[in-house]
Design a protein around this motif. Structure first.
Motif, mmCIF file in Angstrom:
data_model
loop_
_atom_site.group_PDB
_atom_site.id
_atom_site.type_symbol
_atom_site.label_atom_id
_atom_site.label_comp_id
_atom_site.label_asym_id
_atom_site.label_seq_id
_atom_site.Cartn_x
_atom_site.Cartn_y
_atom_site.Cartn_z
ATOM 1 N N SER A 299 0.837 -1.198 0.000
ATOM 2 C CA SER A 299 0.000 0.000 0.000
ATOM 3 C C SER A 299 0.872 1.248 0.000
ATOM 4 C CB SER A 299 -0.912 -0.002 1.225
ATOM 5 O OG SER A 299 -1.741 -1.139 1.230
ATOM 6 N N SER B 80 -2.478 2.715 -9.367
ATOM 7 C CA SER B 80 -3.579 2.167 -8.587
ATOM 8 C C SER B 80 -4.527 3.288 -8.207
ATOM 9 C CB SER B 80 -3.035 1.478 -7.329
ATOM 10 O OG SER B 80 -4.087 0.971 -6.535
ATOM 11 N N GLN C 176 -8.136 4.057 -5.908
ATOM 12 C CA GLN C 176 -8.980 3.487 -4.857
ATOM 13 C C GLN C 176 -10.049 4.491 -4.435
ATOM 14 O OE1 GLN C 176 -7.942 2.910 -0.402
ATOM 15 N NE2 GLN C 176 -7.519 0.905 -1.307
ATOM 16 N N THR D 270 -10.661 -1.015 -5.384
ATOM 17 C CA THR D 270 -9.332 -0.672 -5.884
ATOM 18 C C THR D 270 -9.154 -1.212 -7.295
ATOM 19 O OG1 THR D 270 -8.420 -0.791 -3.643
ATOM 20 C CG2 THR D 270 -6.852 -0.824 -5.455
#
Length: 336
Positions: free
Chosen positions: A22, A96, A98, A126
């Motif tokens: 993350s 990415s 989210q 996500t």
């Protein structure tokens, strides 16, 4: 330049191997609902937060993370609500996005309402995207195409997170407050995410009131309507084989914030990372804070990072008084 490119290549390879990691923020305390859904609504008023991080800024825009969130607090129900959008760019190949929502519930553990327990839940969607168009593969030099070159791969995930916060906030503002919180992130719903990909974090903190120096006023502070405190904090974070410790302090002499933090490990196999200096302005319904990561690892000075955080509250975020002032004011503070 050659050394810089080699370092970037090594980092990209590492990212490919640990794509499930993350994003991180040096100012983790300035992005509360990302760290723990139990912190949704902790300002006690509708609040907008923007966070931006540029990792390895000397190499351009190779690693960037941006987060935008809104949270609020329903006073009568003692419930916090939040929503956050996050974008993470890791080189030209990986990104990415989210979107998450948070809800928290606070309960008082004593009649004086000084001990409080807050629980929170988060649901997140996500989208991970891999684009190999701009990369060169070893197999291409051997005359055969790589199966990943020119391919665009997307992965959708729905995950849950849960967190809790236990805090002591005395009615008398001349006494220190304390808290401990923990959160468990990336619990898979539509995809089996192993424990190695889940993120666990623990936070400890204390806010110790201090006197305002005479050059800020009359040395009393109460009539200046200002925060004046030493905020201590520690965060331990684990995801897979990656472990990280953040520890340091911010001194608040409202409207000024100055702080020093360290990121790295201090036990087991030593892995130094960075010293972080922070400076900010917080007063009324606004907060602006900037920080820079000064590398102390073996990767060298090219691996620094710049970060900014901006808060805007629909009502005062600091030194607030109003309906049920004691309850609401106790939630309106900079934790770190």
């Amino acid at each position: 330049m050659k050394r810089t490119l080699q370092t970037l290549l090594i980092a990209l390879i590492s990212v490919l191997k640990t794509h499930a990691q993350s994003p991180q923020f040096s100012q983790f305390y300035a992005n509360p609902i990302y760290a723990n859904p139990a912190l949704a609504g902790d300002a006690g008023t509708p609040r907008f937060i923007a966070n931006y991080r540029n990792q390895w800024a000397s190499l351009g825009n190779a690693f960037q993370t941006a987060a935008f969130s809104f949270d609020t607090y329903a006073e009568d129900q003692e419930i916090g609500l939040g929503v956050q959008a996050l974008h993470d760019q890791r080189g030209s190949a990986l990104k990415s996005d989210q979107l998450s929502v948070q809800v928290s519930k606070m309960v008082f553990l004593d009649g004086q309402k000084e001990f409080r327990l807050i629980g929170g839940l988060q649901s997140a969607w996500t989208l991970n995207h891999w684009n190999g168009d701009n990369l060169t593969y070893v197999s291409q030099f051997l005359g055969s195409p790589d199966p990943l070159s020119g391919m665009s791969i997307q992965q959708n995930r729905i995950t849950l997170s849960a967190g809790g916060l236990l805090e002591f906030v005395p009615k008398d503002e001349d006494y220190a407050s304390y808290w401990v919180s923990t959160a468990w992130h990336n619990i898979g719903v539509n995809d089996n995410i192993s424990i190695e990909h889940q993120r666990l974090n623990l936070q400890l903190g204390s806010k110790i009131p201090i006197g305002i120096p005479s050059f800020f006023g009359n040395n009393l502070g109460s009539d200046l309507d200002r925060e004046s405190a030493l905020n201590l904090g520690l965060q331990v974070r684990k995801q897979g084989s990656s472990r990280q410790l953040d520890a340091g302090f911010n001194i608040i002499l409202s409207p000024l914030i100055l702080g020093v933090w360290y990121r790295g490990m201090v036990w087991g196999e030593t892995r130094r990372d960075a010293l972080i200096g922070t400076a900010g302005w917080a007063y009324g319904n606004m907060l602006f804070q900037a920080s820079y990561d000064l590398p102390v690892s073996s990767l060298g000075g090219d691996t620094g990072a710049f970060e900014i955080s901006i808060w805007y509250g629909m009502d005062a975020l600091f030194r607030f008084a109003g309906k049920k002032a004691n309850n609401r004011n106790s939630r309106k503070c900079l934790r770190y």
